[in-house]
Design an enzyme around this catalytic site. Structure first.
Site, PDB file in Angstrom:
ATOM      1  N   GLU A   4     -11.057  -0.770  -5.698  1.00  0.00           N
ATOM      2  CA  GLU A   4     -11.535   0.136  -4.665  1.00  0.00           C
ATOM      3  C   GLU A   4     -10.534   1.270  -4.484  1.00  0.00           C
ATOM      4  O   GLU A   4      -9.332   1.082  -4.724  1.00  0.00           O
ATOM      5  CB  GLU A   4     -11.703  -0.603  -3.333  1.00  0.00           C
ATOM      6  CG  GLU A   4     -12.485   0.202  -2.303  1.00  0.00           C
ATOM      7  CD  GLU A   4     -12.355  -0.319  -0.880  1.00  0.00           C
ATOM      8  OE1 GLU A   4     -11.232  -0.686  -0.478  1.00  0.00           O
ATOM      9  OE2 GLU A   4     -13.374  -0.358  -0.161  1.00  0.00           O
ATOM     10  N   ARG A  31       0.815  -1.202   0.000  1.00  0.00           N
ATOM     11  CA  ARG A  31       0.000   0.000   0.000  1.00  0.00           C
ATOM     12  C   ARG A  31       0.857   1.265   0.000  1.00  0.00           C
ATOM     13  O   ARG A  31       0.447   2.285  -0.508  1.00  0.00           O
ATOM     14  CB  ARG A  31      -0.897   0.024   1.243  1.00  0.00           C
ATOM     15  CG  ARG A  31      -1.946  -1.051   1.254  1.00  0.00           C
ATOM     16  CD  ARG A  31      -2.537  -1.194   2.640  1.00  0.00           C
ATOM     17  NE  ARG A  31      -3.487  -2.299   2.671  1.00  0.00           N
ATOM     18  CZ  ARG A  31      -4.708  -2.191   3.157  1.00  0.00           C
ATOM     19  NH1 ARG A  31      -5.133  -1.064   3.660  1.00  0.00           N
ATOM     20  NH2 ARG A  31      -5.513  -3.225   3.149  1.00  0.00           N
TER      21      ARG A  31
END
Ligand code: B12
Ligand code: B12
Lengths: 469, 144, 469, 144
Positions: C167, C96
């Site tokens: 997402e 991430r």
């Protein structure tokens, strides 16, 4: 034609009462001594006090009854400590059928073998003196849960034991709980119970009565359940009962639950007022799903959680809870305590300030209300000198017809099924006097699920076992 | 189209048990499978089942116990049938046949000990028992 | 002053894209090959297809990501078999933050020691070739769940792996997930992601984008969350995305959940239409409680069940589920499968035909709607050549202010608390441009809980940990 | 009314962890108890804690790990402090300090092994740690 009247109050009770109380298992109960005893138990033993002091959440009542005194004593503490707001005393099925000898015999056998041969607490066999000790130090209402057509002795022993909430009624404890018990006698016996409750009531310590709305718990259309509730509230009010709870069981449809609660609350109040019983307080009790339960504990837990949420949404004063073991047998105390815990958790986190609605709910409520008014109106118009006689006639005529009642006096003509929203629909009204327009609407709403005319046992079982998906 | 009768079955609930829902469903289901059903409904003693079985010359008896009284009332079941000359009749029991929770195996051996041929404790689908019954009846005829 | 415009579409992408795809871990991905691959995967991999084919119940999406390929493969099958309608791929936190080297290193260590050193699946480290194999035979949408400010390479690898739902967004994956990542860059990087999603989309196989409405999951006023959702829908639509889901997290108040869903649905559609994006389809996703979870499994299970019910009541197209282990650590596959099971059970038994309402809900919805309109209107009026620049300025001005965002660009002036219905109220609006009247109403509604001026950490913690009661 | 400072505490979240809610609460709570708080907020390496502790002459360091990276980053924690001459400083760790579920005892011994004085794995109430800190500081002063 007979309507509820204050002067239908039962008089000359003394003789019957003397008879009832002279049963050896009454162990010399005298109304005077009981009256004094009730004046001394904690005030919060009286449901009206507990209800009026409750916060925004419904009160929680678990289920529970075991044969042995010690075990029941432990269960009582356990449930109370788990935070039950009402503590249950569930009676075994022999006592429910007045078979006190068999109950006593199986109680002894249970005591000797340390294994339970009864599915509840045989209160009459134990007697009031011992049973008072179940509740020393408990300042919450105790609720008598049974299913007894002739509960005269049982109620006497319960009241003498300091139990201030008596569940039941001449219809709700007869039709679902008995096959052959004569309904007229049952109505009269429950007049007795109502009357002694009224006689023991004082201004600030009213004995509380509660009716059992779920009935057979199986595909009962809300209009039938509500009509029965209102009738029993009126019958109790006639006898002077001033604290009464109407109840209903989760229908399986959120729409119908909300609608039913609204109609039940509204019409109970309005009928009580109409007949001059303005001082009778009415409360609303919601039963978590009373039909066939899922066997897997996870599903049962989810069902209990969801239904706890609904009890808040419908604005219930009390919710009677099930346990994850419902489909598996009489639950152990731990499991009962767990149920209280998780229901309270749900009520807390999903506390909902005000009842919700929707156009579907409004439509459903309007339909149910119209049906209930038709049914009760038709019963008022039946012959009879007093109201209970008209009620009795209502069953003979099939005006009241409870699906899956085991009772031989039940008409069994009404047929019900679930629609696309899982709401219970009247497929065939039998002789139940709802209007043609309402009957038409019931069928129209059902049509939404497509053709269900090939009604096999599997379809019916699917509707009954809807929580087992 | 005339249906052949698959057999005659006496059904009923034992003890002071008034759980009638399963009983109604059982009748419907057995009838749909072609059986002739004699329904004693709720609150029966063992002798009621015996009498009925004699009267209608039943092939099988389906005893329901939902509230668990079955354990108490069924102890002597097979013998009572033997006494009236029905020792060979098929005896099935089902529902919630004991009080409280107990291991399935214990429950089954308890009731087979009582003389039941098959035990359906907490099995919601009656279809299974009907299939078994058809099987048992076929086997019975083959032996005869 | 800048409003969303179709001609804000990103041009001259090629250069950046070439750069991104030349990263060694891109392993030679070419858009052409990916395009061909996407044309061959089952059509139901595309969320729009799955959504349009869904029945009356919301689709169910669990969470789940584990470091090792084999384990992720097993998890994927397990969840799919348990009946998940959308299969998740949750990414580890090193990936991430674009720390692919650390992720790769810890992946190797995990492989060697058989112990997980990563809290998700390091998709970039594994690469698209291997990862395609995760999904052979799966004809459901795979949903990429991460939290990545710069998700360009990650999204490329995901799309190349046959994942058709991405997402995230420039706001929702920056403010809650990063402390120092420059917001303007993040908005641009997400333009890249939106654009490649649009480029890979075909008429009947549109790549789907979803925004993350829960944000910090902690006391976020619905108006803030909804404004962010609408903005991200508009930003994506500008880039040509035609399939988009807005989402929000359970607020903790049924009233506010229903109101928020209604406003979110309505305003998303109306803003998309207003700016000429009529062909962009918008779906609604509901996240089960995203804040601090109860640690006891029974309570967690009850919370999950209740929130499943709400997802049905608010008419969500999809519900993203939690597990009973949420407060305890990354859940095992069994626990994830169980969660799917119990949510599906709840949705089935409590299927609710139509959204409910109440006067309180109506009032709440009106308030939220007015606030969202004020906020978005004010952002439109900010300077900037293109819409994303105005959005960027909105954070500099504190027009958008997300409670408990770790990001240094967040104003942190807005203060929120729970009222008596547990609804989230704006105590101090900071610089968020809601009207005086709305701000006044927020405070008035809060007043219902009595004096909460002595704001101690315990009170705040109580509001945050409301599900731990 | 001037408050006496109960002590100086460096707080922060370790690793690439951005869970900031508990961090904010911790600051509030420590301040309410009279501590002076130096908040490093999210995404810190061990050396950031060291530097800060040196700079402000801290009595204690509160390390949070919510996403479980703590296990990876904290292995060498005490030594790094010892290296800069802070071997005696109080080191507390809390949050969800490992990835996945593990027995509480294992988690505690892992981190005490890393040199932490106290470990608060999955303990939502920060009040307990603050009481412990006051205690530890009193004891420390008594020893000195
Ligand atoms: C509905 C219900 C009631 C209704 C009954 C209405 C009525 N007149 O029928 C009401 C509310 C009135 C009621 C009352 C009582 N109930 Co009740 N009730 C239930 C409940 C929730 C569902 C039963 C049901 O209708 N199931 C649906 C039908 C379709 O399923 P079924 O009956 O199991 O039958 C199917 C199969 O079992 C099978 N089957 C049945 N019999 C046979 C026989 C054979 C041979 C075969 C092959 C198959 C078979 O086929 C049927 C059709 O598929 C069960 C719990 C549960 N199961 O979830 C408790 C339950 C049966 N009740 C129980 C009890 C104790 C009572 C009471 C005594 C006390 C109380 N709790 O209130 C009273 C009094 C009853 C009495 N005197 O006997 C207990 C029994 C405890 C035990 N065995 O250990 C249960 C298990 C609940 C519990 N956990 O406490 N009850
Ligand atoms: C809210 C939340 C988020 C928010 C965070 C918003 C934000 N910026 O803060 C969002 C949604 C963005 C998020 C993202 C992620 N999260 Co998260 N999140 C949570 C959640 C639900 C609650 C955390 C919280 O705020 N609690 C409330 C505060 C008040 O409590 P607290 O943080 O525990 O702190 C208190 C105590 O622990 C203690 N304490 C804390 N530190 C210290 C230190 C000391 C010395 C002491 C004495 C005490 C102490 O005092 C505090 C105040 O009382 C938890 C699960 C849970 N606990 O229920 C998961 C959880 C922490 N997240 C998790 C994960 C994996 C992630 C992600 C990596 C992936 C994902 N699931 O999306 C991402 C990325 C984060 C990253 N890069 O690190 C995992 C961690 C797994 C593990 N440890 O094994 C958890 C446990 C969820 C799970 N089961 O998967 N998350």
């Amino acid at each position: 034609m007979a309507r509820p009247r204050r002067d239908a109050r039962r008089t000359a009770l003394e003789h019957t009462r003397h008879q009832v109380l002279s049963h050896p298992l009454a162990r010399g109960i005298t109304p005077r001594e009981v009256q004094d005893y009730l004046a001394k138990v904690p005030r919060r033993r009286f449901p009206r006090v507990a209800y009026d002091e409750r916060g925004p959440l419904p009160c929680i009542q678990p289920r529970g009854g075991v044969p042995l005194f010690e075990a029941q004593h432990a269960l009582t503490r356990r449930l109370s400590e788990a935070g039950a707001d009402f503590v249950p005393l569930t009676i075994d099925s022999y006592t429910r059928h007045n078979q006190y000898d068999t109950a006593t015999q199986l109680l002894r056998r249970s005591e000797e073998e340390g294994k339970d041969y009864l599915n509840g607490y045989p209160l009459v066999s134990h007697g009031h003196e011992l049973s008072r000790e179940l509740y020393t130090g408990i300042d919450k209402p105790i609720s008598l849960r049974h299913g007894t057509p002739d509960a005269r002795l049982l109620a006497e022993v319960a009241l003498a034991s300091g139990i201030a909430e008596i569940e039941g009624g001449g219809i709700c404890y007869c039709l679902p709980y008995s096959e052959g018990f004569p309904l007229d006698r049952c109505l009269l016996y429950w007049q007795y119970v109502d009357r002694i409750c009224a006689l023991y009531s004082t201004e600030d310590r009213p004995i509380h009565r509660e009716s059992f709305g779920p009935l057979s718990a199986t595909l009962v259309p809300p209009a039938i359940a509500i009509a029965v509730q209102i009738i029993e509230a009126l019958l109790a009010a006639e006898q002077g009962v001033v604290s009464f709870a109407v109840s209903f069981g989760q229908t399986g449809s959120l729409i119908q639950d909300v609608a039913a609660a609204r109609v039940l609350k509204h019409l109970t109040r309005s009928y009580l007022d109409e007949f001059g019983f303005e001082t009778t307080r009415a409360y609303l009790v919601y039963h978590q799903w009373m039909g066939q339960f899922p066997q897997q504990r996870e599903k049962a837990a989810a069902l209990i959680a969801g239904s706890a949420m609904i009890s808040g949404m419908v604005g219930a004063d009390k919710v009677v809870v099930k346990t994850v073991d419902e489909a598996l047998g009489v639950p152990r105390p731990e499991v009962n305590a767990e149920a209280v815990d998780s229901v309270r958790y749900m009520l807390r986190i999903f506390a909902c300030a005000a009842p919700v609605t929707s156009p579907l709910i409004d439509r459903e409520a309007a339909l149910i209300k119209s049906e209930v008014r038709s049914i009760i109106g038709a019963i008022f118009d039946l012959s009879g000198d007093v109201f209970w006689e008209s009620v009795y006639r209502a069953f003979q005529m099939g005006y009241l017809d409870i699906p899956f009642s085991p009772h031989s006096d039940n008409a069994n003509l009404l047929v019900s099924m679930r629609d696309a929203n899982k709401s219970i629909r009247i497929v065939d009204r039998g002789h139940v006097p709802i209007s043609d327009a309402d009957a038409e609407q019931e069928r129209a709403l059902l049509a939404s699920v497509g053709d269900r005319n090939d009604k096999t046992y599997r379809q019916l079982l699917g509707d009954i076992n809807m929580m087992m998906v | 189209m005339e249906k052949v009768c698959a057999g005659r079955v006496v059904v009923g609930v034992i003890g002071d048990d008034i759980h009638v829902v399963g009983n109604r469903i059982m009748q419907l289901a057995l009838e749909e499978s072609g059986f002739q059903v004699f329904n004693l409904r709720t609150r029966n003693r063992p002798e009621h089942f015996c009498q009925a079985a004699l009267e209608v010359n039943a092939d099988a008896v389906f005893v329901s116990s939902l509230n668990g009284e079955g354990e108490y009332w069924c102890a002597d079941f097979r013998r009572q049938f033997a006494d009236v000359g029905l020792g060979g009749i098929l005896l099935y029991v089902g529902g919630n046949v004991v009080v409280g929770k107990r291991a399935m195996a214990d429950v089954v051996s308890l009731f087979t000990g009582y003389g039941f041929d098959r035990v359906y404790h907490q099995q919601p689908d009656i279809g299974v028992a009907i299939a078994d019954l058809l099987e048992d009846l076929k086997r019975g005829k083959a032996q005869a």
